[in-house]
Scaffold this motif. Structure first.
Motif, mmCIF file in Angstrom:
data_model
loop_
_atom_site.group_PDB
_atom_site.id
_atom_site.type_symbol
_atom_site.label_atom_id
_atom_site.label_comp_id
_atom_site.label_asym_id
_atom_site.label_seq_id
_atom_site.Cartn_x
_atom_site.Cartn_y
_atom_site.Cartn_z
ATOM 1 N N HIS A 79 0.851 -1.194 0.000
ATOM 2 C CA HIS A 79 0.000 0.000 0.000
ATOM 3 C C HIS A 79 0.888 1.244 0.000
ATOM 4 C CE1 HIS A 79 -3.344 -2.589 0.981
ATOM 5 N NE2 HIS A 79 -4.162 -1.564 1.145
ATOM 6 N N ARG A 80 0.331 2.335 -0.502
ATOM 7 C CA ARG A 80 0.972 3.631 -0.325
ATOM 8 C C ARG A 80 0.695 4.111 1.094
ATOM 9 N NH1 ARG A 80 -0.911 6.691 -5.943
ATOM 10 N NH2 ARG A 80 0.110 5.232 -7.391
ATOM 11 N N VAL A 81 1.529 5.012 1.564
ATOM 12 C CA VAL A 81 1.347 5.552 2.909
ATOM 13 C C VAL A 81 -0.017 6.226 3.034
ATOM 14 C CG1 VAL A 81 2.169 7.286 4.546
ATOM 15 C CG2 VAL A 81 3.804 5.803 3.388
ATOM 16 N N THR A 82 -0.411 6.938 1.987
ATOM 17 C CA THR A 82 -1.716 7.623 2.028
ATOM 18 C C THR A 82 -2.859 6.626 2.177
ATOM 19 O OG1 THR A 82 -1.704 7.613 -0.403
ATOM 20 C CG2 THR A 82 -0.981 9.624 0.698
ATOM 21 N N GLU A 83 -2.751 5.482 1.519
ATOM 22 C CA GLU A 83 -3.789 4.457 1.612
ATOM 23 C C GLU A 83 -3.841 3.859 3.013
ATOM 24 O OE1 GLU A 83 -3.646 2.842 -3.014
ATOM 25 O OE2 GLU A 83 -2.312 1.969 -1.513
ATOM 26 N N LEU A 84 -2.672 3.609 3.596
ATOM 27 C CA LEU A 84 -2.630 3.079 4.958
ATOM 28 C C LEU A 84 -3.239 4.079 5.940
ATOM 29 C CD1 LEU A 84 0.933 1.457 5.088
ATOM 30 C CD2 LEU A 84 -1.273 0.260 5.121
ATOM 31 N N ALA A 85 -2.958 5.356 5.712
ATOM 32 C CA ALA A 85 -3.497 6.388 6.604
ATOM 33 C C ALA A 85 -5.021 6.394 6.564
ATOM 34 C CB ALA A 85 -2.943 7.760 6.208
ATOM 35 N N GLN A 104 12.480 0.747 10.506
ATOM 36 C CA GLN A 104 13.662 0.641 11.354
ATOM 37 C C GLN A 104 13.708 -0.693 12.099
ATOM 38 O OE1 GLN A 104 13.441 4.096 13.868
ATOM 39 N NE2 GLN A 104 13.902 5.527 12.208
ATOM 40 N N GLN A 105 12.532 -1.233 12.401
ATOM 41 C CA GLN A 105 12.456 -2.521 13.085
ATOM 42 C C GLN A 105 12.538 -3.705 12.125
ATOM 43 O OE1 GLN A 105 8.719 -1.045 15.162
ATOM 44 N NE2 GLN A 105 9.561 -2.323 16.796
ATOM 45 N N GLY A 106 12.621 -3.408 10.848
ATOM 46 C CA GLY A 106 12.733 -4.471 9.849
ATOM 47 C C GLY A 106 11.416 -5.164 9.551
ATOM 48 N N LEU A 107 10.288 -4.531 9.889
ATOM 49 C CA LEU A 107 8.981 -5.158 9.707
ATOM 50 C C LEU A 107 8.339 -4.794 8.373
ATOM 51 C CD1 LEU A 107 7.639 -4.558 13.334
ATOM 52 C CD2 LEU A 107 8.678 -6.636 12.402
ATOM 53 N N VAL A 108 8.737 -3.662 7.801
ATOM 54 C CA VAL A 108 8.259 -3.266 6.475
ATOM 55 C C VAL A 108 9.438 -2.729 5.675
ATOM 56 C CG1 VAL A 108 5.979 -2.662 7.395
ATOM 57 C CG2 VAL A 108 7.698 -0.860 7.065
ATOM 58 N N ALA A 109 9.224 -2.628 4.384
ATOM 59 C CA ALA A 109 10.240 -2.051 3.493
ATOM 60 C C ALA A 109 9.527 -1.197 2.458
ATOM 61 C CB ALA A 109 11.048 -3.146 2.811
ATOM 62 N N ARG A 110 10.168 -0.139 2.039
ATOM 63 C CA ARG A 110 9.592 0.738 1.014
ATOM 64 C C ARG A 110 10.273 0.480 -0.325
ATOM 65 N NH1 ARG A 110 8.534 6.308 4.490
ATOM 66 N NH2 ARG A 110 10.083 5.574 5.964
ATOM 67 N N ALA A 111 9.474 0.559 -1.389
ATOM 68 C CA ALA A 111 9.994 0.346 -2.739
ATOM 69 C C ALA A 111 9.225 1.239 -3.698
ATOM 70 C CB ALA A 111 9.852 -1.118 -3.146
ATOM 71 N N PRO A 112 9.849 1.617 -4.827
ATOM 72 C CA PRO A 112 9.160 2.461 -5.802
ATOM 73 C C PRO A 112 7.905 1.777 -6.327
ATOM 74 C CG PRO A 112 11.514 2.384 -6.239
ATOM 75 C CD PRO A 112 11.249 1.342 -5.213
ATOM 76 N N ASP A 113 6.868 2.561 -6.549
ATOM 77 C CA ASP A 113 5.628 2.046 -7.130
ATOM 78 C C ASP A 113 5.861 1.827 -8.619
ATOM 79 O OD1 ASP A 113 3.115 1.577 -8.164
ATOM 80 O OD2 ASP A 113 2.128 3.113 -6.947
ATOM 81 N N VAL A 122 4.634 0.541 0.418
ATOM 82 C CA VAL A 122 5.112 -0.077 1.658
ATOM 83 C C VAL A 122 4.788 -1.562 1.583
ATOM 84 C CG1 VAL A 122 4.978 -0.082 4.164
ATOM 85 C CG2 VAL A 122 4.648 2.055 2.900
ATOM 86 N N ASN A 123 5.800 -2.404 1.774
ATOM 87 C CA ASN A 123 5.637 -3.848 1.745
ATOM 88 C C ASN A 123 5.960 -4.425 3.116
ATOM 89 O OD1 ASN A 123 5.524 -4.560 -1.409
ATOM 90 N ND2 ASN A 123 7.065 -2.950 -1.097
ATOM 91 N N ILE A 124 5.276 -5.498 3.486
ATOM 92 C CA ILE A 124 5.620 -6.199 4.715
ATOM 93 C C ILE A 124 6.792 -7.127 4.436
ATOM 94 C CG2 ILE A 124 3.996 -8.113 4.314
ATOM 95 C CD1 ILE A 124 3.493 -8.122 7.356
#
Length: 208
Positions: A79-85, A104-113, A122-124
């Motif tokens: 999801h995009r951050v806006t969608e999660l919000a 920072q906790q290694g639970l998600v990672a960001r990647a280009p759409d 944002v990916n889990i």
């Protein structure tokens, strides 16, 4: 919350008075005259949810909203951050900060759409999925223990009701349920006096 951990399973008296699976097979919500019939079961479920969330707090590894975001990513994909919000009903800056902490906790990672180079998805991560599975295992075990402490007849009633309870998660029924809830809240506010009443109900078409 008026119950405590010594009060026994929440809503037990109401549950014993209500047969499981009262919802109509059509899944369109209570028909005329059925609202009061199903109310004891609904109240028992509300009590159970509040009780379980409170009592399982010691099992929590991250905040409630952060865990909810992980659940969304695990079940629905990137999801995009806006969608999660929007899903969580919080501001975009707050969600951005939350995603940064999860990253920072290694639970998600960001990647280009891939569909929009200017946006980020944002990916889990595998570690995030492990936390989701661990959390669910703890929740199921907690409730299984409580159910196991009930009398055999009560355990049988809950087992028989499992399929009906699962159907309550049908998202197609959510819009109608939310509309009914808004109407009930508006009536309650109007009855109390000085509340928003019908104007509030009319303006509450989307989550805040």
């Amino acid at each position: 919350m008026t119950r405590d951990e010594h009060a026994g399973p929440p809503g037990q008296a109401a549950a014993e008075k209500s047969a499981p699976g009262r919802a109509p097979d059509g899944g369109e919500g209570p028909a005329a005259g059925q609202g009061e019939e199903v109310r004891p079961a609904a109240e028992a479920l509300v009590d159970l949810i509040r009780f379980a969330l409170r009592q399982m707090t010691p099992l929590r590894e991250i905040g409630f909203s952060a865990m909810a975001a992980l659940n969304i990513l695990d079940s629905m994909g990137p999801h995009r951050v806006t969608e999660l919000a929007v899903h969580e009903g919080i501001s975009q800056p707050s969600m951005t900060a939350m995603v940064s902490r999860l990253e920072q906790q290694g639970l998600v990672a960001r990647a280009p759409d891939p569909d929009d180079g200017r946006s980020v998805l944002v990916n889990i991560t595998d570690r995030g999925r492990e936390m989701v599975r661990r959390r669910r295992s703890g929740q199921v075990t907690f409730l299984s223990h409580l159910i196991g402490e009930l009398e055999p007849a009560a355990r049988g009633q809950l087992t028989d009701a499992a399929a009906a309870l699962a159907r309550l998660t049908d998202t197609d029924q959510v819009p109608g349920a939310l509309e009914a809830a808004r109407e009930a809240m508006a009536r309650e506010a109007a009855r109390e006096g000085g509340g928003p009443g019908e104007d509030w109900n009319a303006s509450a078409g989307s989550p805040g």
